[in-house]
Write a protein that holds these residues in place. Sequence first.
Motif, PDB file in Angstrom:
ATOM      1  N   LYS A 301       0.743  -1.357  -0.120  1.00 50.92           N
ATOM      2  CA  LYS A 301      -0.067   0.047   0.053  1.00 50.92           C
ATOM      3  C   LYS A 301       0.681   1.175   0.110  1.00 50.92           C
ATOM      4  O   LYS A 301       0.237   2.584  -0.323  1.00 50.92           O
ATOM      5  N   LEU A 302       2.291   1.069   0.188  1.00 51.46           N
ATOM      6  CA  LEU A 302       3.173   2.138   0.377  1.00 51.46           C
ATOM      7  C   LEU A 302       3.669   2.752  -0.904  1.00 51.46           C
ATOM      8  O   LEU A 302       4.286   3.726  -1.315  1.00 51.46           O
ATOM      9  N   TRP A 334       0.907   8.773  -6.403  1.00 50.78           N
ATOM     10  CA  TRP A 334       1.855   8.415  -5.120  1.00 50.78           C
ATOM     11  C   TRP A 334       1.607   9.340  -3.925  1.00 50.78           C
ATOM     12  O   TRP A 334       2.010  10.464  -4.143  1.00 50.78           O
ATOM     13  N   ASN A 335       1.197   8.698  -2.854  1.00 50.15           N
ATOM     14  CA  ASN A 335       1.126   9.882  -1.584  1.00 50.15           C
ATOM     15  C   ASN A 335       2.409   9.587  -0.966  1.00 50.15           C
ATOM     16  O   ASN A 335       2.653   8.660  -0.230  1.00 50.15           O
ATOM     17  N   ASN A 338       2.998   8.685   2.772  1.00 51.06           N
ATOM     18  CA  ASN A 338       3.097   7.182   3.200  1.00 51.06           C
ATOM     19  C   ASN A 338       4.573   6.641   3.586  1.00 51.06           C
ATOM     20  O   ASN A 338       4.698   6.001   4.263  1.00 51.06           O
ATOM     21  N   SER A 341       5.121   6.749   7.073  1.00 52.89           N
ATOM     22  CA  SER A 341       4.320   5.968   8.120  1.00 52.89           C
ATOM     23  C   SER A 341       4.943   4.383   7.592  1.00 52.89           C
ATOM     24  O   SER A 341       4.259   3.341   8.283  1.00 52.89           O
ATOM     25  N   ALA A 342       5.920   4.212   6.878  1.00 53.54           N
ATOM     26  CA  ALA A 342       6.304   2.890   6.571  1.00 53.54           C
ATOM     27  C   ALA A 342       6.914   2.175   7.588  1.00 53.54           C
ATOM     28  O   ALA A 342       6.699   1.123   7.709  1.00 53.54           O
TER      29      ALA A 342
END
Length: 485
Positions: A301-302, A334-335, A338, A341-342
């Motif tokens: 999701k990243l 691409w956010n 993120n 938060s990885a």
Amino acid sequence: MLALTGCAVSPAPMSLGDRQATLQADRQNMFGHQEPLSGPVSLQEAMARALKYNLDYRVKLMEEAMAQRQLDLSSLDMLPKLAVAAGYTARNKDNASSSQNVVTGEQSLVPSISSEKRSSTADLSLSWNVLDFGVSYYTAQQQSDRVLILQQRKRKVAQQLIQQVREAWWQAVGAQQLEDRIDTLLAETNRALEDARQVEKLKLRAPLEMLNYRRQLLDVIRQMGMVRNALAQAKPRLASIMNVPPGTDFKVAVPKDLPSPELGIKLEQMEEMALLGRPELNEARYNERINVIETRKAIAKLLPGLEFSVGQHYDSNKFLVHNSWSDAGLRVSWNLLNLFSAGPITKAADAQLQVAQAQRMALNMAVLTQVHVAYLDLQGKSRQFAQEQELNDVEQRIYQQNRNATDSGVQGRLPAILADANAVFSTLRLYQSYGDLQNAYGQMASSLGLDALPERTSSYELPALTAAFQGVETHWQSQVSGSKQ
């Protein structure tokens, strides 16, 4: 106000007729689709009926089927999105517009229109997001493991169900064997009690002697009544497990002898079999695999999202040069937040995996403990049954000697009645001890993860299931032999 009043909902209790209709339908669903009892119920038939008709086991089967349907749905999430859209618009005035000169601010064109008042549109588009595909793929893998977990839970429920059948069936055997003998003893004891009352009334013997005599007879009646009440519950419990309607009168097929069951395997091999075959441990392994996939899904999701799209469009507007057209596109998103938060996401997933591994280690220890306890319990129950066999033989011979002495007139009826009561208690303890032995044997097999029913049977009809359970001991021995190789 009228609209709000129409949306108000008030409670509507079910009527008695609705409840009665539901009750009839429930009874039909509970008992209407199963074969009636046609004779004495053997242990194998009881197991087959429980596996086929028990409502708790049906729930597990339905849960597995539902999980399989959810797996099918999760697999569909990996497909591209194919969307169809159509619309119609209408307005009361033309969508007219004019232009204005940027420098002078004066109108440069007269008002004009480029669309009709009424128009219809249609679109057909196909899009595929690579990131969504990856996440859906991992989700489908997790759902497939959940299906396997439900299969292991179904195995566990089946093992517990067969264990309950084994215990209840042997209790029913003991109750059926002792029922007539207890009734005969109670009838004889009541006759002797009535005679004692007459003797006491006529004062043919000393009052204290007759009171002691009556007390012993009443004690026999009380104990036999308690035994009969306890034994009367055996068949209803067995009927409940087999999903037989309550109150149904049936017999159990009493075996000719009481053989001592054995598995014939060393304790070290039992430990390995349990660690490999127990449903709880297999479920823990699948949960651990789900957690591993959850980590991969969180990392996926990243990543950037890549989406392909193609479409075919139509617009009825007559002012368009081309009323239908096709398009294709490629979009990357691409956010970047993120990335921050990885680390926490990965650490949380790793922590969850470590918890799952620790739970599996604790479960391994619990399983090994259960194997040792079940092994010692089986040995103890075997010794206890052997002692009960010898004691029962002695009690029956004592009863026979007292009965012969009473019939020949050498002694009164009380010694024979007391000896008969002791013989009944001894027989009861014998069947209870054998039931405990069979229960310990089933518990030993369950602790090893052995399934009573082979994985494949000719069919799941009642006769085929009963025949499959006929070879349950052979099936267990084959699994044990397979573990030795």
